[in-house]
Design a protein around this motif. Structure first.
Motif, short mmCIF file in Angstrom:
data_model
loop_
_atom_site.label_atom_id
_atom_site.label_comp_id
_atom_site.label_asym_id
_atom_site.label_seq_id
_atom_site.Cartn_x
_atom_site.Cartn_y
_atom_site.Cartn_z
N GLY A 69 0.69 -1.17 0.02
CA GLY A 69 0.05 0.06 0.04
C GLY A 69 0.56 1.26 0.02
O GLY A 69 1.85 1.39 -1.13
N ARG A 70 0.61 2.13 1.00
CA ARG A 70 1.50 3.21 1.00
C ARG A 70 2.55 3.13 2.07
O ARG A 70 3.22 4.18 2.62
CB ARG A 70 0.49 4.41 1.62
N ALA A 71 2.83 1.81 2.31
CA ALA A 71 4.05 1.49 3.18
C ALA A 71 5.19 0.71 2.46
O ALA A 71 4.83 0.17 1.65
CB ALA A 71 3.75 0.83 4.64
N TRP A 72 6.15 0.37 3.17
CA TRP A 72 7.47 -0.39 2.60
C TRP A 72 7.69 -1.13 3.62
O TRP A 72 7.99 -0.88 4.84
CB TRP A 72 8.60 0.47 2.08
N HIS A 73 7.71 -2.66 3.34
CA HIS A 73 8.17 -3.75 4.39
C HIS A 73 9.48 -3.81 3.96
O HIS A 73 10.03 -4.53 2.88
CB HIS A 73 7.41 -4.91 3.80
N LEU A 74 10.52 -3.50 4.82
CA LEU A 74 11.96 -3.73 4.65
C LEU A 74 12.54 -5.01 5.29
O LEU A 74 12.12 -5.29 6.53
CB LEU A 74 12.84 -2.47 4.96
N ARG A 75 13.47 -5.54 4.59
CA ARG A 75 14.28 -6.86 5.38
C ARG A 75 15.52 -6.37 5.14
O ARG A 75 16.27 -6.48 4.04
CB ARG A 75 13.72 -8.08 4.71
N PHE A 76 16.31 -6.38 6.41
CA PHE A 76 17.86 -6.42 6.36
C PHE A 76 18.35 -7.57 6.71
O PHE A 76 17.96 -8.33 7.47
CB PHE A 76 18.39 -5.15 7.33
N GLU A 77 19.39 -7.82 5.88
CA GLU A 77 20.06 -9.34 6.49
C GLU A 77 21.54 -8.93 6.42
O GLU A 77 22.18 -8.20 5.57
CB GLU A 77 20.07 -10.33 5.15
N ILE A 78 22.26 -9.32 7.53
CA ILE A 78 23.57 -9.20 7.76
C ILE A 78 24.27 -10.59 7.78
O ILE A 78 23.90 -11.27 8.96
CB ILE A 78 23.88 -8.48 8.87
N GLU A 79 25.07 -10.82 7.01
CA GLU A 79 25.77 -12.33 7.02
C GLU A 79 27.30 -12.29 7.16
O GLU A 79 28.03 -11.51 6.43
CB GLU A 79 25.58 -13.19 5.50
N ASP A 80 27.82 -13.06 8.30
CA ASP A 80 29.05 -12.93 8.26
C ASP A 80 29.60 -14.63 8.24
O ASP A 80 28.76 -15.39 8.05
CB ASP A 80 29.31 -12.56 9.78
N GLN A 81 30.95 -14.48 8.44
CA GLN A 81 31.48 -15.88 8.13
C GLN A 81 32.49 -16.27 9.79
O GLN A 81 33.62 -16.63 9.39
CB GLN A 81 32.60 -15.93 7.03
N GLY A 82 31.89 -15.89 10.59
CA GLY A 82 32.37 -15.89 11.83
C GLY A 82 32.12 -17.50 12.43
O GLY A 82 31.64 -18.47 11.78
N PRO A 83 32.59 -17.81 13.74
CA PRO A 83 32.27 -18.82 14.51
C PRO A 83 30.92 -19.43 14.63
O PRO A 83 30.67 -20.64 14.99
CB PRO A 83 33.14 -18.61 15.72
N GLY A 84 30.01 -18.61 14.40
CA GLY A 84 28.36 -19.12 14.59
C GLY A 84 28.00 -18.74 15.86
O GLY A 84 28.64 -18.16 16.79
N LEU A 85 26.72 -19.04 15.93
CA LEU A 85 26.00 -18.66 17.31
C LEU A 85 26.31 -19.83 18.65
O LEU A 85 26.47 -20.81 17.93
CB LEU A 85 24.60 -18.77 17.20
N PRO A 86 26.62 -19.39 19.78
CA PRO A 86 26.73 -20.16 20.82
C PRO A 86 25.38 -20.87 20.98
O PRO A 86 24.44 -20.17 20.73
CB PRO A 86 27.22 -19.28 21.74
#
Length: 279
Positions: free
Chosen positions: A198-215
């Motif tokens: 409609g009169r809005a925008w649905h934004l999706r941001f993604e940040i991808e790293d190559q670190g050790p991963g989630l604990p």
């Protein structure tokens, strides 16, 4: 006669029960009043503590930021005095360190304000593309100093939107700094997809790293001052305030944030809906 005694015993028993019931009601009433008084005292003490914390934050905001700003200004003036190459290198390092110190101080103050419910927002009509471009440039420079590759794929918005771009970029920058901090080699990718609604925008941001991963217990990192295990903390640095600050800001902006484990690294995502506007 026995019948009279029975009637009297019954009457006395009823009166005794009524008396006990009255005493119980009085005891409950007094206990309730005591609880109310204690609750009021606790509420007043909490309000006094909140006022004291707000006063401390306001004072700290001045006492901490002012010296850093003065130092940054003096270093900038020294850089304009035609220093030698060696002096310019030292001044450059001092300016970067001062900027980092100012960033940490502002993060602590904002986290304190967030906890007190006093963090300020200034929503308005803005060209979000320009703010995201500046954010991309800063992160690209930080990646280069670490010898990392930084990829950005940001779909430009065709029209301005209503938001607080400074706060949104502050949250995104905290996530990007986290990704750059954990990645020792390889690349960090920053993406944005936009979907009109409609009169809005649905934004999706993604940040991808190559670190050790989630604990396994990564949720605790969303709480203030929680950090990774010592080895990672020493290599990465930081105070452990970026993720809690980003989480709080995104929630107050009406968005959502989450993390997804990858085969190599972690994907952080942010979704938010912004109304469209016109200059």
């Amino acid at each position: 006669m026995p019948e009279n005694q029975l009637v009297l015993s019954y009457i006395f028993g009823v009166l005794a029960l009524l008396a006990l019931g009255g005493l119980a009601i009085v005891a409950v009433f007094h206990a309730k009043n005591r609880i109310i008084r204690e609750s009021q005292k606790a509420l007043e003490a909490e309000q006094r503590l909140r006022r004291a914390q707000e006063a401390f934050t306001d004072n700290a905001h001045h006492e901490l930021r002012t010296p850093v700003q003065i130092l940054a200004g003096n270093l900038m003036m020294l850089s304009d005095l035609d220093p030698t190459p060696d002096q310019a290198s030292i001044l450059g390092q001092a300016r970067r360190t001062t900027a980092q110190l100012g960033h940490l101080v502002q993060g602590l103050l904002d986290l304190s304000s967030l906890g007190h419910g006093t963090l300020t927002f200034q929503p308005g009509l803005t060209d979000l593309n320009a703010h995201l471009s500046g954010l991309r440039g800063r992160c690209d420079a930080n990646a280069q100093t670490k010898g990392l590759r930084f990829h950005a794929d940001l779909v430009p918005l065709p029209r301005p939107v209503i938001c607080d771009p400074a706060r949104l970029c502050q949250a995104l920058e905290a996530l990007l700094e986290n990704a750059l901090g954990f990645t020792t080699e390889g690349a960090v990718t920053f993406r944005m997809a936009a979907r009109p609604e409609g009169r809005a925008w649905h934004l999706r941001f993604e940040i991808e790293d190559q670190g050790p991963g989630l604990p396994p217990d990564w949720e605790r990192l969303l709480h203030p001052f929680e950090q990774e295990e010592r080895g990672l903390r020493r290599r990465r640095g930081g105070l452990g305030i970026g993720l809690p600050l980003a989480t709080g800001i995104i929630e107050l902006l009406g968005g959502r944030m989450g993390f997804q484990p990858l085969a190599l690294g972690t994907l952080a995502w942010v979704e938010i809906q912004l109304e469209e506007g016109e200059f």
